[in-house]
Design a protein around this motif. Structure first.
Motif, mmCIF file in Angstrom:
data_model
loop_
_atom_site.group_PDB
_atom_site.id
_atom_site.type_symbol
_atom_site.label_atom_id
_atom_site.label_comp_id
_atom_site.label_asym_id
_atom_site.label_seq_id
_atom_site.Cartn_x
_atom_site.Cartn_y
_atom_site.Cartn_z
ATOM 1 N N THR A 14 -66.732 56.527 83.977
ATOM 2 C CA THR A 14 -65.920 55.306 83.915
ATOM 3 C C THR A 14 -64.874 55.307 82.802
ATOM 4 O OG1 THR A 14 -67.457 54.078 82.471
ATOM 5 C CG2 THR A 14 -67.834 53.952 84.868
ATOM 6 N N PHE A 15 -64.861 56.342 81.958
ATOM 7 C CA PHE A 15 -63.870 56.390 80.877
ATOM 8 C C PHE A 15 -63.489 57.834 80.574
ATOM 9 C CE2 PHE A 15 -67.985 56.600 78.813
ATOM 10 C CZ PHE A 15 -67.813 57.473 77.764
ATOM 11 N N SER A 16 -62.347 58.006 79.892
ATOM 12 C CA SER A 16 -61.875 59.365 79.595
ATOM 13 C C SER A 16 -61.605 59.606 78.107
ATOM 14 C CB SER A 16 -60.594 59.656 80.386
ATOM 15 O OG SER A 16 -59.589 58.722 80.043
ATOM 16 N N TYR A 18 -61.936 60.121 74.071
ATOM 17 C CA TYR A 18 -62.887 60.803 73.209
ATOM 18 C C TYR A 18 -63.203 59.956 71.984
ATOM 19 C CZ TYR A 18 -61.678 64.923 75.986
ATOM 20 O OH TYR A 18 -61.472 65.802 77.014
ATOM 21 N N TRP A 19 -64.393 60.182 71.436
ATOM 22 C CA TRP A 19 -64.848 59.572 70.189
ATOM 23 C C TRP A 19 -64.896 58.042 70.262
ATOM 24 C CZ3 TRP A 19 -67.006 63.462 67.974
ATOM 25 C CH2 TRP A 19 -66.419 64.723 68.006
ATOM 26 N N SER A 20 -65.141 57.502 71.429
ATOM 27 C CA SER A 20 -65.193 56.050 71.636
ATOM 28 C C SER A 20 -66.518 55.689 72.317
ATOM 29 C CB SER A 20 -63.996 55.608 72.481
ATOM 30 O OG SER A 20 -64.018 54.219 72.672
ATOM 31 N N PRO A 21 -67.577 55.458 71.543
ATOM 32 C CA PRO A 21 -68.903 55.204 72.118
ATOM 33 C C PRO A 21 -68.914 53.976 73.035
ATOM 34 C CG PRO A 21 -69.049 55.532 69.741
ATOM 35 C CD PRO A 21 -67.595 55.404 70.082
ATOM 36 N N LYS A 22 -69.622 54.113 74.144
ATOM 37 C CA LYS A 22 -69.780 53.019 75.115
ATOM 38 C C LYS A 22 -71.264 52.649 75.192
ATOM 39 C CE LYS A 22 -65.460 53.634 76.266
ATOM 40 N NZ LYS A 22 -64.491 53.213 75.302
ATOM 41 N N MET A 33 -75.864 54.508 73.512
ATOM 42 C CA MET A 33 -74.471 54.736 73.875
ATOM 43 C C MET A 33 -74.247 56.137 74.419
ATOM 44 S SD MET A 33 -72.962 53.082 70.392
ATOM 45 C CE MET A 33 -74.230 53.921 69.471
ATOM 46 N N VAL A 34 -73.210 56.268 75.232
ATOM 47 C CA VAL A 34 -72.705 57.570 75.636
ATOM 48 C C VAL A 34 -71.305 57.712 75.071
ATOM 49 C CG1 VAL A 34 -74.135 57.860 77.691
ATOM 50 C CG2 VAL A 34 -71.934 56.674 77.881
ATOM 51 N N VAL A 35 -70.929 58.942 74.769
ATOM 52 C CA VAL A 35 -69.611 59.208 74.212
ATOM 53 C C VAL A 35 -69.150 60.586 74.667
ATOM 54 C CG1 VAL A 35 -70.544 60.125 72.040
ATOM 55 C CG2 VAL A 35 -68.231 59.198 72.068
ATOM 56 N N ALA A 89 -66.697 69.722 68.712
ATOM 57 C CA ALA A 89 -66.873 70.324 70.039
ATOM 58 C C ALA A 89 -65.583 71.031 70.434
ATOM 59 C CB ALA A 89 -67.220 69.256 71.074
ATOM 60 N N ALA A 90 -65.643 72.331 70.672
ATOM 61 C CA ALA A 90 -64.463 73.098 71.066
ATOM 62 C C ALA A 90 -63.961 72.648 72.438
ATOM 63 C CB ALA A 90 -64.781 74.586 71.071
ATOM 64 N N GLU A 91 -64.878 72.311 73.325
ATOM 65 C CA GLU A 91 -64.549 71.823 74.669
ATOM 66 C C GLU A 91 -65.202 70.450 74.838
ATOM 67 O OE1 GLU A 91 -62.537 73.479 76.692
ATOM 68 O OE2 GLU A 91 -62.397 75.158 75.280
ATOM 69 N N GLU A 92 -64.787 69.717 75.861
ATOM 70 C CA GLU A 92 -65.366 68.396 76.088
ATOM 71 C C GLU A 92 -66.889 68.488 76.193
ATOM 72 O OE1 GLU A 92 -65.541 65.334 79.745
ATOM 73 O OE2 GLU A 92 -63.539 65.515 78.851
ATOM 74 N N ALA A 93 -67.547 67.570 75.530
ATOM 75 C CA ALA A 93 -69.004 67.471 75.576
ATOM 76 C C ALA A 93 -69.382 66.000 75.685
ATOM 77 C CB ALA A 93 -69.631 68.096 74.333
ATOM 78 N N HIS A 94 -70.598 65.740 76.160
ATOM 79 C CA HIS A 94 -71.098 64.382 76.330
ATOM 80 C C HIS A 94 -72.371 64.226 75.508
ATOM 81 C CE1 HIS A 94 -69.113 64.644 80.554
ATOM 82 N NE2 HIS A 94 -68.220 64.580 79.589
ATOM 83 N N ILE A 95 -72.445 63.113 74.780
ATOM 84 C CA ILE A 95 -73.568 62.883 73.867
ATOM 85 C C ILE A 95 -74.163 61.505 74.130
ATOM 86 C CG2 ILE A 95 -74.259 62.720 71.439
ATOM 87 C CD1 ILE A 95 -71.776 64.313 70.693
ATOM 88 N N LEU A 96 -75.472 61.405 73.972
ATOM 89 C CA LEU A 96 -76.169 60.128 73.939
ATOM 90 C C LEU A 96 -76.445 59.819 72.473
ATOM 91 C CD1 LEU A 96 -77.842 57.978 75.787
ATOM 92 C CD2 LEU A 96 -79.787 59.193 74.808
#
Length: 118
Positions: A14-16, A18-22, A33-35, A89-96
């Motif tokens: 739902t979002f694109s 970076y560095w903006s926790p949801k 949160m996911v980011v 992160a060198a490439e896009e990554a997803h974190i909880l």
């Protein structure tokens, strides 16, 4: 309680930015949160709380004043309160992330990203 499971992959779609926790959920005064991350975040510390990272996708290195920890999907690391750190992160990554409600992601409310519910 609505009895519905939260699909983290759907939330991340739902979002694109970076560095903006949801915020996807809350429990016991904590925000769950996911980011999405890519590149380097700012060096910072949380004086009142530990900082929890669980990598869902990609590779993230948590650089700390005590040494670096590289996390792959399914791995987590907790930065102790007061320790200077930054995720990279060198490439896009997803974190909880799990943090007490109101905890600024930069350690400073003046520079923190706004956290919104999705």
């Amino acid at each position: 309680m609505n009895g519905k499971a939260i699909n983290l992959s759907e939330k991340l779609e739902t979002f694109s930015e970076y560095w903006s926790p949801k915020i996807v959920s809350r429990f016991n005064g904590n925000d769950v949160m996911v980011v999405k991350v890519k590149g380097e975040f700012v060096w910072h510390a949380h004086e009142e709380t530990d900082d929890f990272f669980l990598v869902l996708d990609g590779v993230v290195t948590i650089e700390t004043e005590d040494g670096n920890v590289t996390l792959n999907p399914g791995e987590l690391y907790v930065v102790p309160k007061g320790v200077q750190h930054r995720p990279v992160a060198a490439e896009e990554a997803h974190i909880l992330l799990i943090e007490p409600k109101g905890t600024p992601n930069t350690g400073d409310i003046a520079t923190a990203a706004e956290k919104i519910d999705i």
